[in-house]
Design a protein around this motif. Structure first.
Motif, PDB file in Angstrom:
ATOM      1  N   VAL A  51     -43.738  -4.979  70.260  1.00 37.90           N
ATOM      2  CA  VAL A  51     -45.387  -4.832  69.248  1.00 37.90           C
ATOM      3  C   VAL A  51     -46.081  -5.801  70.574  1.00 37.90           C
ATOM      4  CG1 VAL A  51     -46.374  -6.729  68.284  1.00 37.90           C
ATOM      5  CG2 VAL A  51     -44.406  -5.412  67.720  1.00 37.90           C
ATOM      6  N   THR A  52     -47.238  -5.112  70.008  1.00 38.67           N
ATOM      7  CA  THR A  52     -48.760  -4.828  71.418  1.00 38.67           C
ATOM      8  C   THR A  52     -50.100  -5.556  70.362  1.00 38.67           C
ATOM      9  OG1 THR A  52     -50.101  -4.065  72.944  1.00 38.67           O
ATOM     10  CG2 THR A  52     -49.092  -2.303  71.123  1.00 38.67           C
ATOM     11  N   ALA A  79     -47.488 -11.057  61.431  1.00 39.08           N
ATOM     12  CA  ALA A  79     -48.649  -9.868  62.421  1.00 39.08           C
ATOM     13  C   ALA A  79     -49.361 -10.813  63.407  1.00 39.08           C
ATOM     14  CB  ALA A  79     -49.113  -9.048  61.186  1.00 39.08           C
ATOM     15  N   PRO A  80     -49.239 -10.115  64.563  1.00 38.05           N
ATOM     16  CA  PRO A  80     -49.374 -10.362  65.565  1.00 38.05           C
ATOM     17  C   PRO A  80     -51.460  -9.694  65.211  1.00 38.05           C
ATOM     18  CG  PRO A  80     -48.311  -8.988  66.234  1.00 38.05           C
ATOM     19  CD  PRO A  80     -49.003  -8.791  65.210  1.00 38.05           C
ATOM     20  N   SER A  81     -52.521 -11.350  65.463  1.00 40.76           N
ATOM     21  CA  SER A  81     -53.313 -11.843  65.423  1.00 40.76           C
ATOM     22  C   SER A  81     -54.698 -10.808  65.630  1.00 40.76           C
ATOM     23  CB  SER A  81     -53.580 -13.149  65.645  1.00 40.76           C
ATOM     24  OG  SER A  81     -55.681 -13.006  64.978  1.00 40.76           O
ATOM     25  N   THR A  82     -54.903 -10.295  65.490  1.00 36.60           N
ATOM     26  CA  THR A  82     -56.310  -9.161  65.765  1.00 36.60           C
ATOM     27  C   THR A  82     -57.485 -10.114  66.248  1.00 36.60           C
ATOM     28  OG1 THR A  82     -56.821  -7.979  63.795  1.00 36.60           O
ATOM     29  CG2 THR A  82     -55.080  -7.092  65.436  1.00 36.60           C
ATOM     30  N   TRP A 120     -65.089  -7.874  65.348  1.00 34.84           N
ATOM     31  CA  TRP A 120     -64.449  -7.170  63.760  1.00 34.84           C
ATOM     32  C   TRP A 120     -63.157  -7.604  64.364  1.00 34.84           C
ATOM     33  CZ3 TRP A 120     -60.861  -3.465  62.607  1.00 34.84           C
ATOM     34  CH2 TRP A 120     -60.848  -3.432  61.254  1.00 34.84           C
ATOM     35  N   SER A 121     -62.221  -8.394  62.910  1.00 36.24           N
ATOM     36  CA  SER A 121     -61.015  -8.476  63.130  1.00 36.24           C
ATOM     37  C   SER A 121     -60.838  -7.521  61.491  1.00 36.24           C
ATOM     38  CB  SER A 121     -60.520 -10.023  62.583  1.00 36.24           C
ATOM     39  OG  SER A 121     -60.819 -10.993  63.580  1.00 36.24           O
ATOM     40  N   VAL A 122     -58.988  -6.868  61.889  1.00 35.84           N
ATOM     41  CA  VAL A 122     -58.952  -6.068  60.994  1.00 35.84           C
ATOM     42  C   VAL A 122     -57.811  -7.124  59.681  1.00 35.84           C
ATOM     43  CG1 VAL A 122     -56.121  -4.645  60.934  1.00 35.84           C
ATOM     44  CG2 VAL A 122     -57.268  -4.673  63.270  1.00 35.84           C
ATOM     45  N   PRO A 123     -58.777  -6.700  58.734  1.00 37.38           N
ATOM     46  CA  PRO A 123     -58.461  -7.335  57.144  1.00 37.38           C
ATOM     47  C   PRO A 123     -56.670  -6.986  56.383  1.00 37.38           C
ATOM     48  CG  PRO A 123     -60.082  -5.606  57.244  1.00 37.38           C
ATOM     49  CD  PRO A 123     -59.867  -5.636  58.198  1.00 37.38           C
ATOM     50  N   TRP A 124     -56.054  -6.265  57.598  1.00 41.41           N
ATOM     51  CA  TRP A 124     -54.796  -6.283  57.050  1.00 41.41           C
ATOM     52  C   TRP A 124     -53.735  -7.063  58.111  1.00 41.41           C
ATOM     53  CZ3 TRP A 124     -58.474  -2.221  58.224  1.00 41.41           C
ATOM     54  CH2 TRP A 124     -57.946  -1.503  59.328  1.00 41.41           C
ATOM     55  N   ASP A 125     -52.534  -7.097  57.731  1.00 39.14           N
ATOM     56  CA  ASP A 125     -51.174  -6.713  58.941  1.00 39.14           C
ATOM     57  C   ASP A 125     -51.425  -6.093  59.669  1.00 39.14           C
ATOM     58  OD1 ASP A 125     -51.028  -9.528  57.922  1.00 39.14           O
ATOM     59  OD2 ASP A 125     -49.298  -8.963  55.971  1.00 39.14           O
ATOM     60  N   LEU A 126     -50.574  -5.108  60.460  1.00 40.66           N
ATOM     61  CA  LEU A 126     -50.371  -4.959  62.217  1.00 40.66           C
ATOM     62  C   LEU A 126     -49.606  -4.554  62.682  1.00 40.66           C
ATOM     63  CD1 LEU A 126     -51.834  -1.822  62.371  1.00 40.66           C
ATOM     64  CD2 LEU A 126     -53.824  -3.224  63.787  1.00 40.66           C
ATOM     65  N   TRP A 127     -48.527  -4.144  63.396  1.00 48.01           N
ATOM     66  CA  TRP A 127     -47.850  -4.549  64.652  1.00 48.01           C
ATOM     67  C   TRP A 127     -47.960  -2.727  64.859  1.00 48.01           C
ATOM     68  CZ3 TRP A 127     -46.305  -5.459  59.031  1.00 48.01           C
ATOM     69  CH2 TRP A 127     -46.068  -7.203  59.029  1.00 48.01           C
ATOM     70  N   MET A 128     -48.328  -2.767  66.218  1.00 43.50           N
ATOM     71  CA  MET A 128     -48.830  -1.671  66.850  1.00 43.50           C
ATOM     72  C   MET A 128     -47.318  -1.713  67.771  1.00 43.50           C
ATOM     73  SD  MET A 128     -52.565  -1.561  66.940  1.00 43.50           S
ATOM     74  CE  MET A 128     -53.174  -2.710  68.093  1.00 43.50           C
ATOM     75  N   PHE A 129     -47.252  -0.805  68.881  1.00 40.98           N
ATOM     76  CA  PHE A 129     -46.037  -0.471  69.206  1.00 40.98           C
ATOM     77  C   PHE A 129     -46.267   0.317  70.916  1.00 40.98           C
ATOM     78  CE2 PHE A 129     -44.420  -1.499  65.708  1.00 40.98           C
ATOM     79  CZ  PHE A 129     -43.436  -2.004  65.125  1.00 40.98           C
ATOM     80  N   ASP A 130     -45.877  -0.254  71.885  1.00 42.02           N
ATOM     81  CA  ASP A 130     -46.433   0.268  72.736  1.00 42.02           C
ATOM     82  C   ASP A 130     -44.840   1.097  73.493  1.00 42.02           C
ATOM     83  OD1 ASP A 130     -43.877  -1.231  73.794  1.00 42.02           O
ATOM     84  OD2 ASP A 130     -44.842  -2.542  74.998  1.00 42.02           O
ATOM     85  N   PRO A 131     -45.518   1.800  74.517  1.00 44.02           N
ATOM     86  CA  PRO A 131     -44.300   3.404  74.866  1.00 44.02           C
ATOM     87  C   PRO A 131     -42.611   2.787  74.666  1.00 44.02           C
ATOM     88  CG  PRO A 131     -46.052   3.340  75.811  1.00 44.02           C
ATOM     89  CD  PRO A 131     -46.292   2.257  75.216  1.00 44.02           C
ATOM     90  N   ASP A 132     -42.551   0.668  74.910  1.00 44.98           N
ATOM     91  CA  ASP A 132     -41.019   0.735  74.949  1.00 44.98           C
ATOM     92  C   ASP A 132     -40.926   0.100  73.653  1.00 44.98           C
ATOM     93  OD1 ASP A 132     -41.304   1.406  77.668  1.00 44.98           O
ATOM     94  OD2 ASP A 132     -41.638  -0.595  78.726  1.00 44.98           O
ATOM     95  N   GLY A 133     -41.664   0.213  72.932  1.00 43.43           N
ATOM     96  CA  GLY A 133     -41.125  -0.128  71.226  1.00 43.43           C
ATOM     97  C   GLY A 133     -41.483  -1.406  71.178  1.00 43.43           C
TER      98      GLY A 133
END
Length: 273
Positions: free
Chosen positions: A158-159, A134-137, A143-156
């Motif tokens: 990872v952002t 998962a990308p570093s947040t 504050w940093s996200v304390p879980w794994d997170l993959w977010m996607f832009d409109p083109d699919g």
């Protein structure tokens, strides 16, 4: 399974749940993260109110009061037992009284009708197993996200951009135990993940300018793995009130829906560019 090398959000001391410093919210370093309340409520309902042969088809979580990082207790109450339904409530109690509550509906599993009904399709987002770590947040001083997170832009793609017009779909995987020594059940994972429906559904060009007031999960089944997918599919807002909805996924397809309501908090927006 949560990583045993990472500290749990809570330690159990008798009947009290003692939060760790990293249980903090993104809004304030001394505020408990609201998603953890949903996890604690789901945990208590599953432990104390689950019925053999029944399925948690609805979970409503009301987040009506902020909490400091203080000892908490959770109490559950049976509301209704029927041949095909069980209804139960739960409340999180802090030193000064209730801070959140939940209501749940369990329905009896039975043979499914054979009639055809148009169904929500599976999404076309790659599974986390194919995406790498998962990308570093991490953001310096924030504050940093304390879980794994993959977010996607409109083109699919990872952002890491939190702005709502660019991020409407995400995979989430919890990596910390909620309570020390306890594996996360699929139902507790959903109770934790559902709070993220708010930034996906009502986040906008200025980041997240709303605080989540509640969410309701409607579930056809529990997830089959650790990853929970959320796909925003509805938003409406006016006069400082926002409502939104997400489809909930696992790697096998859609598992249900999450609806949220939120109140404006524009002076402390998250993810502002």
């Amino acid at each position: 399974m949560a990583d045993r090398d990472l500290p749990a959000f809570f330690e159990l001391s008798g009947q009290e749940l003692m939060p760790a410093p990293h249980a903090r919210s993104a809004w304030s370093p001394d505020m408990l993260h609201g998603r953890l309340l949903g996890g604690l409520l789901a945990r208590a309902l599953e432990r104390e109110q689950a019925a053999p042969g029944f399925h948690f088809s609805r979970l409503t979580v009301d987040l009506f009061k902020n909490s400091k990082l203080v000892p908490l207790r959770v109490q559950t109450t049976r509301v209704r037992d029927g041949r095909r339904i069980r209804v139960a409530d739960a409340v999180v109690l802090g030193p000064d009284g209730p801070i959140a509550r939940a209501s749940s509906v369990q329905l009896k599993r039975t043979e499914h009708p054979t009639g055809e009904i148009p169904a929500t399709p599976a999404w076309d987002i790659p599974e986390p197993a194919t995406l790498g770590p998962a990308p570093s947040t991490d953001r310096p001083g924030q504050w940093s996200v304390p879980w794994d997170l993959w977010m996607f832009d409109p083109d699919g793609k990872v952002t890491t951009n939190w702005r709502g017009e660019n991020c409407r779909r995400a995979w989430l995987r919890d990596t910390h135990e909620l309570v020390a020594g306890e594996s996360l059940s699929p139902f507790v994972r959903l109770g934790l993940a559902a709070d993220f429906a708010s930034p996906l559904a009502v986040g906008g060009s200025n980041g997240l300018e709303f605080i989540n007031a509640d969410y309701t999960l409607y579930l056809r089944r529990l997830p089959c793995g650790e990853e929970i997918g959320l796909e925003a599919n509805g938003y409406a807002g006016e006069d400082g009130i926002a409502v939104g909805s997400c489809v909930m996924h696992d790697t096998a397809g859609p598992i249900g829906f999450c609806n949220i309501a939120a109140v404006a908090n524009p002076t402390a927006s998250l993810g502002k560019a």
